[in-house]
Each structure stands twice: as C-alpha cells, then as structure tokens.
Write an enzyme that holds these catalytic residues in place. Structure first.
Site, PDB file in Angstrom:
ATOM      1  CG  LEU A  22      -2.058  -1.314   1.206  1.00 25.43           C
ATOM      2  CD1 LEU A  22      -2.706  -0.953   2.586  1.00 25.43           C
ATOM      3  CD2 LEU A  22      -2.731  -0.980   0.113  1.00 25.43           C
ATOM      4  CB  SER A  23       4.185   1.892   1.296  1.00 27.84           C
ATOM      5  OG  SER A  23       5.260   2.870   1.438  1.00 27.84           O
ATOM      6  N   PRO A  24       3.267   4.090  -1.191  1.00 27.87           N
ATOM      7  CG  PRO A  24       1.850   5.967  -1.628  1.00 27.87           C
ATOM      8  CD  PRO A  24       2.071   5.169  -0.266  1.00 27.87           C
TER       9      PRO A  24
END
Length: 471
Positions: free
Chosen positions: A11-13
């Site tokens: 989920l982390s950019p």
C-alpha cells in the site's frame, strides 16, 4: 548471491516506487511485509535495522539502505545494465535528482500530511488541504515539458512520482482537462508491462482504504489549518559541456534569499568547496520569484536556483549541492563515490526535503505568506517529532559517519531554522544538540547559516504578531 531483502508494504507509495524500479531493472527482491497498521515498524528487531522506523528498507547482503529515493538510486547504480534510468551525465542526473526531491519534498510530503490526519481520526479533507494537493498537481503539470518528468526517456524520477500521484489522485481527484500533461504522462507509464502489478492495483487499493477510513471517521471533524505553501523543489534546464575546470569558469550565479534554509544549504556547500558564488537576492515576500523572467528560468518559481557559466540551470537545493560537489569538488569527501556511503547521504538528503524542510514549511508559510494568526499544535508536534527522528539517526558524529558530508550541510540549514524558533532541548535530544554544536564550529557557519536562521525567526515573530493584530 542471495536476493536483496526488501522490507515493504504494497500500500505504501515509496515502497511501490522501489518495486517499479526493481521490475524495470529485472531485479528480484525478497519481500518481507512490514504492516504499518499493526505496528511492525515499531518492533525492536525492525528498529535495529532502521531507527527512523520507516519503510521501505533494503538489505542487500548486509548493506542496509533506508528511504525509497536512496534505494532506487542504489539499485540502478549497482544492478542497472546501463545508466538510462539514472544518467551519469551530470546535467541529466541533476534533473533526475531535482525531480526525486520534488517527489519527496512536495508530492509525497503533502500527501503524507493529508493521509496521516485521516489515519489518526480525521473524517474529512478541508478545502485548504485539497487545494494544497492541487497546487502540487499544477507544479507537476508545469514541470512536464517533455514526455517524462526529467526529459524524453523514462527514469527513476517517473517511477517515484507516479507511485504518489497514483495514490493521491484517488482521494483528491484531478480533472483531465485541467492537467492534460499529467494524464498523458500517466497513460504513458501505464503502458509499462509491469505497471499494474507493481503500482496500479495497489495504488487503487490504497486510495480506497483512505476513503473507507474517512467514512468511518466521518463523525470526527478536523481542526482547520491553512496548508498553502510554496514548494522548494525543482528541475534542471539546459545541458552543455562540463569538462571545463573551475579555474576556467566564471562564477556560478545563485538566486537565493538569506532567510531560505535551502538557499543557505547551497551557500554552506559552496563555502565547504571554496567556491565563490555570485549572489542574486530574491525577495519571496515581495514576490520576486513570481515575476515572468524568473518563472522562465524555473517554472516551479522556487529558490534556490543556480546558473553555471555554461548555461546549465539547476534548481532544488539538494540537486544543486550534488551538482556543485560533483563538478567543483577537489575530492569526493562531501559526497563519496562509494555507492553504499552515497546511498546513506541520499537517504539523509531526502529526509531533509521530505521531513525536515517540509515540516518547517508546513508551519511557517501560512504565517509568512497567508496572514495566518494560528500556531497549530499538531504542526508544532510534527516539528518536534522531526527532532526525535534525527536524534535517533545520529549514531556517529555526523549524519553519515564521522566526517562532514552534504547530508549535514543540507539538514543543518533546516534544523538551525527550527532551533531559532523552537530551541532544541539538550536533555531530550542530546545527540542532535551535540551535532548542531559541532557544525556551529565551522568557520563559515555563523555568517552563512546562523544569521539567516535568526533573521527568519525574527521575521516569523513579527509576522505572527501582525497577523494576530489583524485577526
């Protein structure tokens, strides 16, 4: 050789920026999931790997590299079959560096400031915060003068920027008619065979998670803050001949302001290099940076900006100091060529652009530029958390080892400005206080950095009082 271990969360950019880069390079990573939502990053075993308790982190057979921008540079430098993703050409590399700092200091910093409030209970996005994100969109739109962020070919600048843009546009929508160049760029990147797997699907999932959390938090209004700021990241224009030696060159022209922390970091670096600059003062309060002749040089209308005597124009302080050190340094002590040490410095430079300076800007700019009479406690707490992060990072005399590097000269410009407004408590942050004291002994420190930091603090106090009297 074992696969590099990659501590990540899909989920982390920033994690997706690394994943995109690995796919582009054909490098297989050993994924170790760190669930931020359940506090995996705060567990003792992980804190030993990264005392700043952030992801992503790369463990390449014992070489630990935190921070996505440092990781992608490291991966390309070590595993790339060529330099297309991170060119060795000095001017082209400066373009990429500037764009990477634009991503960390503007795109992701603004997105994080928005999303963290939602994760901590905020149930709405105030118009001011949405506008703040849209200003970042416009800066990116103005930057896209070619097919890609840093020129006519794909680089790690694109892979970094798209990871954040793909996430935030699902929460703060952008209209195709208003940002046609961004949409064309996104469409171009979506054609990459690995895009959907490495970024697209996870970005959509991340956006939906944020929207779902907002619905759950809907009964919890958030305090209004005016988060409208001018960025300090940029690009490079023009490239020419870089082989000429310093003795044959004219002075480098620096457009700056004494009050500007990024501008002071460039001046500190020039002093460390023994490089004489021709200073062109830019009054931000008076709007010099918005005049047409300046915008032609830097469409993001930010300082500092340099023009070398061969016509090369570089903006973003971090890109500038790398450029100056690489071109004019007598040796590589300030920015060692060893890729492991360089990765650590790059990580610290992005910590400055994405955390230290970004948080200082979040706090100061509404007061200096927009008439705010507020001193929001959440922003003050954000500043003190930055003190704590840097204090935890300082395991040696300097940020990267026991020698002065660009990491120190960049970070201390921001920290000195913090310190002039919110003094560092030596009992809480002893390593940070000792580091500032160490740097203050540099023969050029007081005039080049301390005086400007104190003037900025004085201006802040005057403007705050003026704003309160008008309120």
């Amino acid at each position: 050789m074992a696969k590099p271990i990659f501590y990540t969360l899909h989920l982390s950019p920033p994690c997706r920026a690394v994943q995109l880069t690995a796919k582009a390079l054909g490098v297989e990573l050993d994924h170790q999931v760190v669930n931020l939502l359940t506090g995996d990053h705060l567990k003792p075993d992980f804190l030993k790997i990264n005392p700043q308790h952030t992801i992503p982190v790369l463990d390449d057979n014992g070489v630990i590299v935190p921070e996505s921008h440092a990781i992608v540079i490291y991966l390309v430098s070590k595993y790339g079959e060529d330099d297309s993703l991170y060119p060795k050409d000095l001017a082209q590399q400066a373009k990429v560096n500037a764009a990477l700092h634009f991503e960390s200091g503007v795109l992701f910093a603004r997105t994080r400031f928005l999303f963290e409030a939602i994760f901590t209970g905020c149930g709405e996005i105030h118009p001011e915060k949405a506008e703040y994100i849209k200003k970042a969109y416009q800066l990116l739109e103005d930057t896209l003068v070619d097919d890609y962020v840093a020129g006519t070919t794909l680089t790690i600048a694109d892979l970094s920027c798209i990871s954040t843009i793909a996430s935030v546009m699902g929460v703060v929508p952008m209209e195709r008619s208003q940002y046609p160049k961004i949409y064309a760029w996104i469409d171009r990147l979506k054609e990459l065979p690995y895009y959907e797997e490495a970024n697209g699907a996870s970005a959509a999932e991340h956006s939906q998670l944020i929207l779902n959390i907002m619905k759950r938090n809907a009964a919890n209004p958030c305090s209004r803050t005016n988060d409208q700021f001018v960025s300090s990241s940029g690009q490079v224009n023009n490239s020419s001949n870089y082989a000429a030696k310093k003795a044959k060159m004219g002075k480098v022209v620096l457009y700056t302001a004494k009050l500007s922390p990024p501008g002071r970091s460039v001046e500190l670096t020039a002093k460390a290099l023994g490089l004489e600059l021709e200073i062109k003062p830019i009054n931000l309060i008076a709007g010099d940076h918005l005049k047409p002749e300046f915008v032609k040089m830097n469409p993001q209308h930010t300082i500092p900006l340099i023009i070398d005597d061969d016509g090369t124009t570089v903006y973003d302080s971090h890109a500038i100091i790398i450029y100056l050190t690489t071109k004019y340094g007598k040796d590589d002590s300030l920015y060692p060529s060893d890729i492991v040490t360089r990765a650590k410095i790059n990580s610290a430079l992005h910590f400055d652009s994405g955390v230290l300076f970004a948080r200082l800007r979040f706090y100061l700019e509404p007061i200096l530029y927009y008439g705010s009479a507020e001193t929001p406690q959440d922003k003050i707490d954000y500043l003190y958390k930055a003190y704590g992060l840097l204090n935890d990072t300082l395991v040696d005399d300097y940020i990267v080892g026991n020698k002065l590097t660009l990491a120190d000269l960049s970070c201390v410009a921001s920290i000195a400005s913090f310190h002039a407004i919110f003094p560092i408590d030596k009992s809480k942050y002893p390593k940070l206080a000792a580091w500032v004291e160490r740097l203050s002994k540099l023969p050029y420190y007081k005039k080049t950095n301390q005086e400007g930091a104190e003037e900025l603090a004085a201006l802040y106090r005057v403007k705050l009082e003026e704003n309160r009297q008008k309120a």
